[in-house]
Design a protein around this motif. Structure first.
Motif, short mmCIF file in Angstrom:
data_model
loop_
_atom_site.label_atom_id
_atom_site.label_comp_id
_atom_site.label_asym_id
_atom_site.label_seq_id
_atom_site.Cartn_x
_atom_site.Cartn_y
_atom_site.Cartn_z
N ASP A 407 12.61 68.06 49.58
CA ASP A 407 11.69 67.42 48.62
C ASP A 407 10.54 66.71 49.34
O ASP A 407 9.87 65.85 48.77
CB ASP A 407 12.44 66.43 47.75
CG ASP A 407 13.16 65.36 48.58
OD1 ASP A 407 13.12 65.46 49.84
OD2 ASP A 407 13.76 64.44 47.99
N TYR A 469 19.05 53.65 48.77
CA TYR A 469 19.43 55.05 48.62
C TYR A 469 20.61 55.38 49.54
O TYR A 469 20.56 55.11 50.74
CB TYR A 469 18.24 55.95 48.97
CG TYR A 469 18.48 57.43 48.76
CD1 TYR A 469 18.36 57.98 47.49
CD2 TYR A 469 18.83 58.26 49.81
CE1 TYR A 469 18.57 59.34 47.27
CE2 TYR A 469 19.05 59.62 49.60
CZ TYR A 469 18.91 60.15 48.33
OH TYR A 469 19.13 61.49 48.13
N LYS A 476 28.64 57.62 48.29
CA LYS A 476 28.43 57.41 46.85
C LYS A 476 29.77 57.34 46.12
O LYS A 476 29.97 56.50 45.24
CB LYS A 476 27.58 58.55 46.28
CG LYS A 476 26.14 58.58 46.78
CD LYS A 476 25.38 59.74 46.17
CE LYS A 476 23.93 59.78 46.66
NZ LYS A 476 23.18 60.92 46.09
N ASP A 689 18.80 53.19 42.72
CA ASP A 689 18.32 54.57 42.84
C ASP A 689 18.69 55.34 41.56
O ASP A 689 19.86 55.54 41.26
CB ASP A 689 18.95 55.24 44.06
CG ASP A 689 18.68 56.73 44.10
OD1 ASP A 689 17.60 57.14 43.64
OD2 ASP A 689 19.55 57.49 44.57
N THR A 691 18.69 58.38 40.76
CA THR A 691 19.37 59.68 40.84
C THR A 691 20.88 59.52 41.02
O THR A 691 21.62 60.51 40.98
CB THR A 691 18.83 60.50 42.02
OG1 THR A 691 19.16 59.84 43.26
CG2 THR A 691 17.32 60.65 41.93
N TYR A 692 21.33 58.29 41.21
CA TYR A 692 22.75 58.05 41.52
C TYR A 692 23.48 57.64 40.24
O TYR A 692 23.25 56.57 39.69
CB TYR A 692 22.82 56.95 42.59
CG TYR A 692 24.20 56.54 43.04
CD1 TYR A 692 25.31 57.36 42.86
CD2 TYR A 692 24.40 55.31 43.67
CE1 TYR A 692 26.56 56.98 43.28
CE2 TYR A 692 25.65 54.91 44.10
CZ TYR A 692 26.73 55.76 43.90
OH TYR A 692 27.99 55.38 44.32
#
Length: 704
Positions: A407, A469, A476, A689, A691-692
């Motif tokens: 990305d 992040y 995670k 974050d 996206t988590y």
């Protein structure tokens, strides 16, 4: 007609060769390669005006072709009267200056120093059929005669398959005599597989032994290998290392031969090294897809993995590469990983460098002159910048590198070179600090300041880290495990005591520290170098809520458990790797999951009835299924409630261990608790974050 011996011993028999040439007649026998295959190396080490002796000439056309291009002072000898008669008849009129003599090369009739070159095409191999005393004595006489008839500065050019016992004997004999020894590879198995003649699936080598004048008392050995026809010779330190280098090339040639003959050999990988330094430059994996229907254009392709992405599941794991090959739609796909520490100019230069070599790995049936496509992600080779490299007494050599992701974000990684395809720690760099921006600022500073003016000190490397992040999927999942604590929606206001064993780059404890303001974290790290790495390169810092202890995690927990007033931790996390690569479990070391030690871990975990329900979270990386079952059994004996969360595309499994099985939660309840915790953490101003998704980390959790 079977013209090859049933036993290698027959190669040394006069009767065998007489019968061989009678059966074969006048057809030339070019077992070790034709003139066109050998001329490159022969012309490199022979001059047209030199006097040449060919021993064991047989009925090969090699001498005739050398004669026709200007090498006319050639004498040929052989023990077979039949073949000498054939060769005299064949050449009497066309090549009058070339002579053929029936002669035993172990008792030659020439005066000393008669020749400048002795050429041997397979004769040494034919004589040295074994290592019995009688055979070795015959070879000693042969090599002594070669040395006797050569002038000082002359060369013995021996074309050979370089089998181990042949190479050992030839190199040992001439290096003891003080000669210069060079081994030059002259043909590959790919050149041979299409030949009609029976050929060995091994490369052909030339031994170039150059006669030096003896120097009394000198023990100097000059041993060289030239692996490519136009390549530079590489000096090697010992005969053993020379033999090893030759063996590597033989294994490569055998592999090429096997890959040409059949597909589906399994997980085939090899390194291509820098010819000048010997350092690995490319790592290749050969992936066959037998289910792909063949067509003219889908036989073969090369996939260049962008720098820094070789550790991703799709490129770094066998199953991932199979998926990549199937989606690419080629019968055979070769993935190519680029090594750190090597310089690459771009896709075009890599393609030019690899084109000839990778064609040796092509499958059978590919049309002649077929264009082989080179594929990649986004059409470029990616960006990798090594920021720092050093050596730790405990962890060995390591590097800190910045790589570009798919990305276009940049990531900083810690890599132990003992396990170079595994990312030990990873962090995302803030978008404002990119590779190009850093280079531009450095260039601008040089423009603005006069020569000799000291540059401004660079910003601290760790200041560019995005601390919100988490790059690692297993980190995670470990954070999601905090939802197993009592009242997760209140955790931000609840004092939490955590013990983290294994610091690495510090991302895991740092994330907890920054997102749970009432947490107090103790991290234990055995390697002091890693604390320096985390602090300097990954934005880690200690505070009144974050303390690092440089100690062995086993000793530290044993010490805590032995105190009269034992500390109690709400969360204990193990994210510690093993330094022993021979074990089937690379994380944690086996001693960390021994039952007596697990009892000590249990003794410092917050008991039921306190402010939270204590949880022990373990990152397990174990490829040995039997060993894994044993580990899970041992854990369950101490912690009766055991959840397992497998990380997709990785070997990692995260284990969540608690003490009371009657309090187990079904998946919907786990997801509700994870969502409650996430809603709390997502509040404005907390730098979460987006996206988590915590609940996603627990969807596939299973109870053991």
């Amino acid at each position: 007609m079977n013209l090859l011996p049933k036993s290698s011993k027959e190669f040394g028999s006069v009767d065998y060769w007489e019968k061989f040439f009678q059966q074969r007649g006048k057809k030339a026998f070019e077992w070790y390669g034709t003139y066109l295959e050998l001329c490159g190396v022969l012309h490199k080490y022979m001059k047209p005006r030199e006097k040449v002796l060919v021993i064991g000439c047989g009925n090969s056309e090699l001498s005739e072709q050398l004669y026709d291009v200007g090498y006319q002072d050639i004498v040929n000898i052989d023990i077979s009267e039949v073949v000498i008669r054939q060769m005299k008849e064949r050449n009497a009129n066309r090549r009058p200056q070339m002579s053929f003599l029936k002669m035993d090369m172990t008792q030659m009739e020439f005066p000393d120093a008669s020749f400048q070159v002795v050429l041997d095409k397979g004769t040494l191999d034919a004589v040295l059929t074994d290592e019995e005393e009688k055979t070795l004595q015959q070879v000693d006489r042969m090599l002594a005669e070669v040395g006797r008839v050569l002038q000082v500065g002359g060369r013995y050019l021996c074309i050979s398959l370089a089998q181990a016992h042949v190479l050992k004997k030839a190199v040992g004999h001439f290096s003891r005599e003080g000669w210069m020894v060079r081994v030059h590879q002259v043909a590959s198995s790919q050149d041979q597989v299409l030949e009609a003649e029976p050929r060995f699936p091994l490369p052909v080598f030339a031994f170039i032994m150059t006669k030096f004048r003896p120097i009394p008392g000198s023990a100097l050995q000059i041993l060289e290998l030239c692996a490519q026809e136009q390549g530079k010779p590489v000096r090697l330190e010992s005969a053993e290392r020379l033999a090893e280098a030759v063996r590597e090339r033989q294994q490569y040639a055998w592999l090429c031969s096997q890959l040409y003959r059949k597909a589906g050999l399994g997980n085939v990988s090899l390194d291509l090294c820098n010819g000048d330094t010997g350092e690995p430059r490319y790592t290749l994996h050969v992936v066959d897809s037998p289910t792909v229907k063949p067509s003219r254009d889908n036989h073969f392709a090369i996939f260049i993995i962008p720098q820094g992405r070789e550790t991703e599941w799709l490129f770094g794991m066998e199953e991932g590469r199979k998926q990549l090959a199937a989606s690419a739609g080629f019968r055979r796909l070769i993935t190519v990983a680029l090594h750190r520490g090597q310089q690459y100019e771009g896709m075009d230069s890599i393609q030019a460098e690899l084109s000839a070599r990778v064609m040796e790995l092509a499958p059978a049936g590919m049309p002649a002159q077929q264009q082989v496509p080179f594929l990649s992600v986004g059409g470029d080779i990616g960006v990798r910048t090594i920021q720092h490299q050093d050596r730790s007494p405990l962890s060995g050599d390591y590097v800190i590198e910045d790589v570009q992701g798919d990305d276009k974000c940049y990531f900083r990684r810690l890599i132990f070179l003992s396990n170079r395809n595994v990312v030990q720690s990873e962090a995302r760099l803030l978008k404002g600090v990119s590779h190009k921006a850093q280079k531009k600022r450095k260039k601008d500073r040089k423009k603005q300041w006069p020569a000799g003016t000291p540059e401004e000190p660079p910003a601290a490397p760790g200041q560019s880290i995005d601390k919100s992040y988490l790059c690692c999927e297993h980190h995670k999942a470990m954070i999601a495990g905090l939802a197993l604590l009592r009242n997760p929606e209140l955790l931000l206001e609840t004092p939490l005591a955590l013990l983290v064993v294994g610091l690495g780059g510090g991302s895991l404890p740092l994330f907890v520290h920054d997102h749970f303001p009432k947490s107090h974290i103790e991290a234990v790290e055995i390697d002091p170098s890693m604390l320096e790495v985390a602090t300097q390169w990954f934005g880690f810092s200690q505070s009144d809520r974050m303390k690092v202890h440089i100690a062995d995690g086993l000793d530290y927990i044993t010490s805590l458990a032995g105190r009269e007033a034992r500390p109690q931790y709400d969360v204990i996390m193990f994210d510690v790797d093993s330094k022993d690569p021979t074990l089937g479990m690379s994380c944690p070391p086996p001693a960390f999951v021994d039952q007596p030690f697990l009892q000590k871990v249990k003794s410092i975990l917050t008991p039921e009835g306190m402010r939270t329900k204590g949880v022990f979270i373990l990152n397990l990386v174990c490829r040995d299924l039997g060993l894994k079952d044993s580990v899970l059994g041992g854990l369950k004996a101490v912690f009766p409630l055991l959840y397992v969360r497998r990380i997709e595309g990785e070997v990692n499994e995260i284990l969540f261990c608690q003490l009371h099985p009657e309090r187990k939660l079904a998946t919907p309840e786990l997801l509700d608790m994870a969502q409650a915790l996430e809603q709390t953490l997502r509040k404005p101003g907390r730098g979460w974050d987006g996206t988590y998704v915590l609940s996603d980390m627990l969807k596939t959790v299973k109870i053991v």
